[in-house]
Design a protein around this motif. Structure first.
Motif, PDB file in Angstrom:
ATOM      1  N   THR A  59      11.149 -35.557  28.042  1.00 16.89           N
ATOM      2  CA  THR A  59      10.717 -36.975  28.121  1.00 16.89           C
ATOM      3  C   THR A  59       9.359 -37.419  27.529  1.00 16.89           C
ATOM      4  O   THR A  59       9.327 -38.663  27.604  1.00 16.89           O
ATOM      5  CB  THR A  59      11.325 -37.531  29.348  1.00 16.89           C
ATOM      6  N   ALA A  60       8.681 -36.509  27.525  1.00 15.35           N
ATOM      7  CA  ALA A  60       7.159 -36.762  27.229  1.00 15.35           C
ATOM      8  C   ALA A  60       6.866 -35.640  26.353  1.00 15.35           C
ATOM      9  O   ALA A  60       7.060 -34.446  26.150  1.00 15.35           O
ATOM     10  CB  ALA A  60       6.405 -36.725  28.550  1.00 15.35           C
ATOM     11  N   MET A  61       5.647 -35.984  25.442  1.00 14.97           N
ATOM     12  CA  MET A  61       5.100 -34.968  24.748  1.00 14.97           C
ATOM     13  C   MET A  61       3.558 -35.046  24.620  1.00 14.97           C
ATOM     14  O   MET A  61       3.350 -36.061  25.029  1.00 14.97           O
ATOM     15  CB  MET A  61       5.569 -35.348  22.981  1.00 14.97           C
ATOM     16  N   PRO A  62       2.926 -33.896  24.335  1.00 12.14           N
ATOM     17  CA  PRO A  62       3.701 -32.743  24.377  1.00 12.14           C
ATOM     18  C   PRO A  62       4.271 -32.137  25.744  1.00 12.14           C
ATOM     19  O   PRO A  62       3.663 -32.397  26.624  1.00 12.14           O
ATOM     20  CB  PRO A  62       2.378 -31.850  23.721  1.00 12.14           C
ATOM     21  N   THR A  63       5.184 -31.246  25.455  1.00 11.94           N
ATOM     22  CA  THR A  63       5.561 -30.355  26.928  1.00 11.94           C
ATOM     23  C   THR A  63       5.564 -29.112  26.263  1.00 11.94           C
ATOM     24  O   THR A  63       5.882 -28.637  25.143  1.00 11.94           O
ATOM     25  CB  THR A  63       7.036 -30.848  26.964  1.00 11.94           C
ATOM     26  N   PHE A  64       5.013 -28.329  27.316  1.00 11.21           N
ATOM     27  CA  PHE A  64       4.772 -26.672  26.886  1.00 11.21           C
ATOM     28  C   PHE A  64       5.831 -25.890  28.109  1.00 11.21           C
ATOM     29  O   PHE A  64       5.813 -26.378  29.355  1.00 11.21           O
ATOM     30  CB  PHE A  64       3.407 -26.235  27.209  1.00 11.21           C
ATOM     31  N   THR A  65       6.773 -25.369  27.486  1.00 15.09           N
ATOM     32  CA  THR A  65       7.718 -24.753  28.378  1.00 15.09           C
ATOM     33  C   THR A  65       7.613 -23.152  28.081  1.00 15.09           C
ATOM     34  O   THR A  65       7.265 -22.754  27.172  1.00 15.09           O
ATOM     35  CB  THR A  65       9.156 -25.253  27.811  1.00 15.09           C
ATOM     36  N   PHE A  66       7.539 -22.481  29.265  1.00 12.69           N
ATOM     37  CA  PHE A  66       7.351 -20.949  29.243  1.00 12.69           C
ATOM     38  C   PHE A  66       8.580 -20.335  29.493  1.00 12.69           C
ATOM     39  O   PHE A  66       9.243 -20.523  30.682  1.00 12.69           O
ATOM     40  CB  PHE A  66       6.240 -20.769  30.204  1.00 12.69           C
ATOM     41  N   PHE A  67       9.100 -19.450  28.890  1.00 13.78           N
ATOM     42  CA  PHE A  67      10.119 -18.516  29.280  1.00 13.78           C
ATOM     43  C   PHE A  67       9.778 -17.035  29.185  1.00 13.78           C
ATOM     44  O   PHE A  67       8.674 -16.297  28.690  1.00 13.78           O
ATOM     45  CB  PHE A  67      11.076 -18.713  27.787  1.00 13.78           C
ATOM     46  N   LYS A  68      10.644 -16.276  30.132  1.00 14.20           N
ATOM     47  CA  LYS A  68      10.461 -14.821  30.278  1.00 14.20           C
ATOM     48  C   LYS A  68      12.041 -14.264  30.349  1.00 14.20           C
ATOM     49  O   LYS A  68      12.710 -14.893  31.275  1.00 14.20           O
ATOM     50  CB  LYS A  68       9.799 -14.479  31.422  1.00 14.20           C
ATOM     51  N   ASN A  69      12.414 -13.587  29.307  1.00 12.61           N
ATOM     52  CA  ASN A  69      13.716 -12.790  29.390  1.00 12.61           C
ATOM     53  C   ASN A  69      14.767 -14.211  29.038  1.00 12.61           C
ATOM     54  O   ASN A  69      15.780 -13.953  30.006  1.00 12.61           O
ATOM     55  CB  ASN A  69      13.946 -12.196  30.551  1.00 12.61           C
ATOM     56  N   LYS A  70      14.396 -15.068  28.356  1.00 10.22           N
ATOM     57  CA  LYS A  70      15.317 -15.979  27.965  1.00 10.22           C
ATOM     58  C   LYS A  70      15.410 -17.095  29.041  1.00 10.22           C
ATOM     59  O   LYS A  70      16.230 -18.174  29.080  1.00 10.22           O
ATOM     60  CB  LYS A  70      16.862 -15.812  27.599  1.00 10.22           C
ATOM     61  N   VAL A  71      14.847 -17.139  30.172  1.00 11.59           N
ATOM     62  CA  VAL A  71      15.056 -17.910  31.335  1.00 11.59           C
ATOM     63  C   VAL A  71      13.686 -18.804  31.476  1.00 11.59           C
ATOM     64  O   VAL A  71      12.325 -18.415  31.442  1.00 11.59           O
ATOM     65  CB  VAL A  71      15.068 -17.063  32.630  1.00 11.59           C
ATOM     66  N   LYS A  72      13.633 -20.120  31.582  1.00 11.13           N
ATOM     67  CA  LYS A  72      12.636 -21.160  31.672  1.00 11.13           C
ATOM     68  C   LYS A  72      11.848 -20.867  33.164  1.00 11.13           C
ATOM     69  O   LYS A  72      12.578 -20.712  34.220  1.00 11.13           O
ATOM     70  CB  LYS A  72      13.047 -22.642  31.737  1.00 11.13           C
ATOM     71  N   VAL A  73      10.831 -20.331  33.075  1.00 12.54           N
ATOM     72  CA  VAL A  73       9.934 -20.191  34.220  1.00 12.54           C
ATOM     73  C   VAL A  73       8.855 -21.457  34.693  1.00 12.54           C
ATOM     74  O   VAL A  73       8.546 -21.296  35.728  1.00 12.54           O
ATOM     75  CB  VAL A  73       9.288 -18.827  34.300  1.00 12.54           C
ATOM     76  N   GLU A  74       8.679 -22.035  33.675  1.00  8.38           N
ATOM     77  CA  GLU A  74       7.518 -23.094  33.937  1.00  8.38           C
ATOM     78  C   GLU A  74       7.554 -23.969  32.755  1.00  8.38           C
ATOM     79  O   GLU A  74       7.736 -23.748  31.760  1.00  8.38           O
ATOM     80  CB  GLU A  74       6.293 -22.553  34.146  1.00  8.38           C
ATOM     81  N   ARG A  75       7.050 -25.417  33.225  1.00  3.43           N
ATOM     82  CA  ARG A  75       7.059 -26.224  32.161  1.00  3.43           C
ATOM     83  C   ARG A  75       5.723 -27.304  32.489  1.00  3.43           C
ATOM     84  O   ARG A  75       5.555 -27.618  33.665  1.00  3.43           O
ATOM     85  CB  ARG A  75       8.451 -27.255  31.998  1.00  3.43           C
ATOM     86  N   LYS A  76       4.989 -27.600  31.397  1.00  2.00           N
ATOM     87  CA  LYS A  76       3.755 -28.536  31.763  1.00  2.00           C
ATOM     88  C   LYS A  76       4.012 -29.509  30.807  1.00  2.00           C
ATOM     89  O   LYS A  76       4.118 -29.364  29.733  1.00  2.00           O
ATOM     90  CB  LYS A  76       2.642 -27.506  31.302  1.00  2.00           C
ATOM     91  N   THR A  77       3.994 -30.684  31.101  1.00  6.36           N
ATOM     92  CA  THR A  77       3.791 -32.069  30.442  1.00  6.36           C
ATOM     93  C   THR A  77       2.473 -32.527  30.462  1.00  6.36           C
ATOM     94  O   THR A  77       1.910 -32.599  31.602  1.00  6.36           O
ATOM     95  CB  THR A  77       4.928 -32.874  30.879  1.00  6.36           C
ATOM     96  N   SER A  78       2.007 -32.683  29.441  1.00  6.42           N
ATOM     97  CA  SER A  78       0.439 -33.515  29.155  1.00  6.42           C
ATOM     98  C   SER A  78       0.475 -34.735  28.501  1.00  6.42           C
ATOM     99  O   SER A  78       0.624 -34.990  27.181  1.00  6.42           O
ATOM    100  CB  SER A  78      -0.411 -32.655  28.231  1.00  6.42           C
ATOM    101  N   LYS A  79       0.827 -35.879  29.421  1.00 10.74           N
ATOM    102  CA  LYS A  79       0.620 -37.220  28.672  1.00 10.74           C
ATOM    103  C   LYS A  79      -0.592 -37.698  28.229  1.00 10.74           C
ATOM    104  O   LYS A  79      -0.744 -38.574  27.645  1.00 10.74           O
ATOM    105  CB  LYS A  79       1.233 -38.209  29.886  1.00 10.74           C
TER     106      LYS A  79
END
Length: 118
Positions: free
Chosen positions: A75-95
Motif C-alpha cells: 500500500t506504500a512505496m517503496p516497500t522492501f520485503t525480505f524472504f528466506k526459503n520462499k517465506v516472507k520474514v520481514e517487510r519495511k515500508t519507507s514513506k
C-alpha cells in the motif's frame, strides 16, 4: 546492474526467482516508476545488491506486477520485503526517503541472514 539484481516483468518470473533462490536471502524492492522516493532510494538498493552478493535482489514495479502487489498487500512505496526459503520474514515500508535503506538494513533482523547465511 549487479548480477544478483533483477528487474522482474511478471508474476511467473517473481515466483521462479523465489524458487531458484533456494536458501539464499531475497530482498524485493516494490516500487512505482512515478514516485520520486523510489527513484531516490534506487541507487542505495543497487549498491546493496553489490555489497551483499550472497543474496538475490529483485525489483518489482507495483503497477506492472499487480498480482505480487496484491498478494503482499503493498500500500506504500517503496516497500522492501525480505524472504528466506520462499517465506516472507520481514517487510519495511519507507514513506519518507529520510530513512535510507542502509539504515533499515542495519536495524533489520534480516541483516544477520545477509551477513551470516546458513
Amino acid at each position: 546492474m549487479s548480477g544478483n539484481l533483477k528487474v522482474l516483468n511478471d508474476d511467473a518470473e517473481f515466483q521462479a526467482e523465489l524458487n531458484s533462490a533456494g536458501s539464499k536471502p531475497v530482498v524485493v524492492d516494490l516500487f512505482a516508476t512515478w514516485w520520486r522516493p523510489c527513484h531516490q532510494i534506487a541507487p542505495v538498493f543497487e549498491g546493496d545488491a553489490t555489497k551483499y552478493s550472497n543474496a538475490v535482489f529483485l525489483k518489482v514495479d507495483v503497477d506492472k506486477l499487480t498480482e505480487v502487489t496484491n498478494r503482499y498487500n503493498i500500500t506504500a512505496m517503496p516497500t522492501f520485503t525480505f524472504f528466506k526459503n520462499k517465506v516472507k520474514v520481514e517487510r519495511k515500508t519507507s514513506k519518507s526517503i529520510i530513512k535510507s535503506q542502509e539504515k533499515m538494513m542495519k536495524q533489520s533482523k534480516f541483516k544477520a541472514i545477509l551477513i551470516y547465511p546458513r
